[in-house]
Motif scaffolding. Structure first.
Motif, PDB file in Angstrom:
ATOM      1  N   UNK A 204      48.357  28.290  19.340  1.00 17.88           N
ATOM      2  CA  UNK A 204      48.942  29.404  20.067  1.00 17.88           C
ATOM      3  C   UNK A 204      48.051  29.719  21.256  1.00 17.88           C
ATOM      4  N   UNK A 205      48.634  29.702  22.445  1.00 16.94           N
ATOM      5  CA  UNK A 205      47.902  29.930  23.685  1.00 16.94           C
ATOM      6  C   UNK A 205      48.300  31.267  24.290  1.00 16.94           C
ATOM      7  N   UNK A 206      47.302  32.017  24.732  1.00 14.83           N
ATOM      8  CA  UNK A 206      47.526  33.302  25.377  1.00 14.83           C
ATOM      9  C   UNK A 206      46.556  33.427  26.551  1.00 14.83           C
ATOM     10  N   UNK A 207      46.832  34.338  27.492  1.00 13.24           N
ATOM     11  CA  UNK A 207      45.889  34.538  28.596  1.00 13.24           C
ATOM     12  C   UNK A 207      44.502  34.890  28.067  1.00 13.24           C
ATOM     13  N   UNK A 208      43.489  34.384  28.740  1.00 15.93           N
ATOM     14  CA  UNK A 208      42.106  34.606  28.333  1.00 15.93           C
ATOM     15  C   UNK A 208      41.523  35.752  29.149  1.00 15.93           C
ATOM     16  N   UNK A 209      41.050  36.765  28.451  1.00 10.59           N
ATOM     17  CA  UNK A 209      40.487  37.950  29.115  1.00 10.59           C
ATOM     18  C   UNK A 209      39.069  38.176  28.605  1.00 10.59           C
ATOM     19  N   UNK A 210      38.096  37.391  29.094  1.00  8.40           N
ATOM     20  CA  UNK A 210      36.735  37.471  28.549  1.00  8.40           C
ATOM     21  C   UNK A 210      36.048  38.812  28.783  1.00  8.40           C
TER      22      UNK A 210
END
Length: 377
Positions: A204-210
């Motif tokens: 499952x891929x989602x936007x990355x918000x480090x």
């Protein structure tokens, strides 16, 4: 080709393979080298080089053309655990498979629409895309889904690959003398070809918000993708196309060869395939290659066809989370051409506390090559 559109968070996994059903079972199989390869009974294999195939143990489902859909559904449901109906409504589904004709037609649906059929079963309402790039299908699907989410065309995606063992695939490969009597023996002098398997794996891929303090830390980060279609021969792989895919993936991730801590190879256990892949890796990594752990999961799972690249990407995520590298089972005795590689010939997973970046390589007939870069958050 490379997307160059930014990293994505890997937030969940789902898998069913000859190692078992679920992520925990997969890691145990890769750690111990044990998987399920029973004799084939549903079609005649008399006279074939190999009479067995990799099967998902204990997985109920039709032993026919719907099998790939059943397997895909199992993996997708695991990856969606905890996601409510609202979250599923706009989630895209991208699935790779070697034969999109595996799913029969129903009224209102084209034959082969694996992703659409699976999305309907699992309640996913976003775009549904089926990718058919031979053995690189599952990995290529991950690159397609990365672009969908990174561009904002989908808020999230479930992506991977699935395939069943069919008489057409098995007997076709046997007629091409592609099957080996011992299944897959990557990089070994005893390799004689591949063993075929069924299974499915998705991420499952989602936007990355480090920098978002409220966001949960992902399992891993999909940092880069590289794809090439370097067709020099219909069946024989080419080192140049593999090398280019790896370089594109690293550039897409903003990394160099010096940043890679693990290479998970396509590693099918064919002389030409292993030779081309090792030649490409030597061109990219040079004198540093012998110091990088290099493995293949096909010695355990055999070849999951369109699911191979996806399950191997998932194995990289597990290595990153466990900070350990699983062995290349079946590699001994090692081919002298590959003797300088660190094939992780240990009795179990090797702890690598500093493991941060993994490269996964997938290759398919006709020059289809895909490389993926995965990192710890």
């Amino acid at each position: 080709m490379s997307g160059g559109r930014g990293a994505l968070a890997v937030t969940a996994l789902g898998v069913c393979s000859p190692g078992g059903v679920g992520v925990t079972a997969l890691w145990e199989a890769l750690a111990t080298g044990r998987a399920h390869h029973p004799p084939i009974t549903e079609f005649d294999v008399e006279g074939a080089t190999l009479g067995a195939a990799g099967r998902v143990p204990g997985h109920s489902g039709a032993q026919d053309t719907w099998r790939a859909l059943d397997l895909a559904e199992s993996a997708v449901r695991e990856a969606l655990d905890g996601v409510d109906d609202t979250g599923r409504e706009r989630t895209a589904l991208v699935l790779g498979t070697t034969d999109p004709g595996l799913v029969p037609a129903e009224p209102g649906r084209l034959a082969g629409d694996l992703a659409a059929a699976c999305a309907e079963r699992t309640g996913l309402g976003g775009e549904a895309i089926t990718v058919a790039n031979a053995s690189a299908s599952g990995a290529a699907a991950i690159a397609v889904a990365r672009d969908l989410v990174a561009s904002g065309d989908a808020p999230a995606a479930v992506v991977g690959g699935a395939d069943a063992v069919t008489d057409m695939a098995f007997l076709g490969l046997n007629s091409l003398r592609t099957l080996g009597p011992e299944g897959c023996r990557p990089f070994s002098t005893r390799r004689r070809g591949i063993g075929l398997s069924e299974g499915a794996a998705v991420l499952r891929l989602e936007p990355y918000a480090p920098h978002d303090a409220d966001a949960a830390e992902p399992l891993a980060v999909l940092a880069g993708c590289g794809l090439t279609n370097a067709t020099g021969h219909l069946a024989a792989p080419g080192a140049d196309g593999i090398e280019q895919a790896v370089r594109l993936a690293l550039a897409d991730a903003g990394l160099g060869p010096e940043d890679v801590d693990l290479v998970n190879t396509h590693g099918p256990g064919t002389r030409r395939g292993d030779t081309a892949e090792v030649t490409a890796l030597r061109a990219v990594f040079g004198a540093r290659l012998p110091s990088i752990p290099v493995n293949s999961v096909k010695g355990v799972l055999w070849h999951l066809q369109g699911g191979a690249g996806a399950v191997e990407a998932l194995a990289c995520v597990l290595s990153l989370t466990h900070r350990a590298v699983t062995p290349t089972w079946g590699a001994e005795p090692v081919d002298p051409f590959c003797a300088d590689l660190d094939l992780v010939l240990d009795d179990g997973p090797r702890p690598v506390p500093e493991l941060r970046t993994a490269l996964s390589v997938s290759c398919g007939l006709g020059g289809m090559n895909t490389a993926l870069v995965l990192r710890r958050p």
